[in-house]
Design a protein around this motif. Structure first.
Motif, short mmCIF file in Angstrom:
data_model
loop_
_atom_site.label_atom_id
_atom_site.label_comp_id
_atom_site.label_asym_id
_atom_site.label_seq_id
_atom_site.Cartn_x
_atom_site.Cartn_y
_atom_site.Cartn_z
N MET A 1 0.87 -1.17 0.00
CA MET A 1 0.00 0.00 0.00
C MET A 1 0.91 1.22 0.00
O MET A 1 2.02 1.17 0.54
N THR A 2 0.44 2.31 -0.58
CA THR A 2 1.18 3.56 -0.52
C THR A 2 0.85 4.25 0.81
O THR A 2 -0.15 3.93 1.45
N SER B 1 -2.57 5.51 0.46
CA SER B 1 -3.66 4.53 0.51
C SER B 1 -3.87 4.02 1.93
O SER B 1 -5.00 3.69 2.31
N LEU C 1 2.50 -1.48 -9.03
CA LEU C 1 1.32 -1.14 -8.23
C LEU C 1 0.04 -1.76 -8.80
O LEU C 1 -0.87 -2.09 -8.05
N SER D 1 -0.93 -3.85 -5.49
CA SER D 1 -1.67 -3.02 -4.54
C SER D 1 -2.69 -3.81 -3.76
O SER D 1 -3.43 -4.63 -4.34
N ARG E 1 -5.99 -3.54 -1.26
CA ARG E 1 -7.10 -2.65 -0.88
C ARG E 1 -7.90 -3.34 0.22
O ARG E 1 -8.68 -4.24 -0.08
#
Length: 138
Positions: free
Chosen positions: A60-61, A64, A131, A135, A137
């Motif tokens: 995750m960034t 995020s 990403l 990624s 979520r």
């Protein structure tokens, strides 16, 4: 807060007044860090919970992680990672560009290889996490 309304800097979206406990604690004394407002522990524990939930091979960034908390405080996430990250899977929280945390690229790459995190290589020999594929979520 003043009798006439919010004090300068207390409006939503300002660095202070975010309600995230990142406000400077002007009364900080020995053993109390500045920025340890009444909500700091809550924000820190929520960041830690999100980071711990990121599965191996995913990332995750900073932004995020903040968004998962209903916040825009990506720098606040960065501060938490700077202080508590050693005890967390820190390599799973990356910059928006897909690059590993600054000054930790080689150690992060070792973890990405172990976990099978997809990375993209540039012609100059630098890498970033893919990403689109990696990624997470929550």
């Amino acid at each position: 807060m003043t009798p006439d309304g919010p004090a300068p800097g207390d409006e939503p979206g300002s660095a202070t007044g975010t309600g995230l406990g990142l406000e400077p604690d002007l009364d900080a004394g020995p053993g109390r860090a500045a920025g340890s407002g009444p909500h700091a522990d809550d924000f820190v524990s929520r960041v830690i919970a999100v980071v711990e939930s990121i599965p191996p091979g995913h990332v995750m960034t900073y932004g995020s992680v903040a968004a998962a908390l209903g916040s825009r405080a990506s720098r606040g996430v960065g501060q938490v990672m700077a202080y508590a990250g050693a005890d967390l899977p820190w390599w799973r929280v990356i910059r928006a560009s897909g690059h590993a945390p600054r000054d930790h690229e080689q150690r992060a790459l070792e973890q990405y290889r172990v976990e099978g995190t997809p990375v993209l290589w540039s012609r100059s020999g630098t890498f970033r996490v893919d990403l689109e594929r990696a990624s997470y979520r929550p």
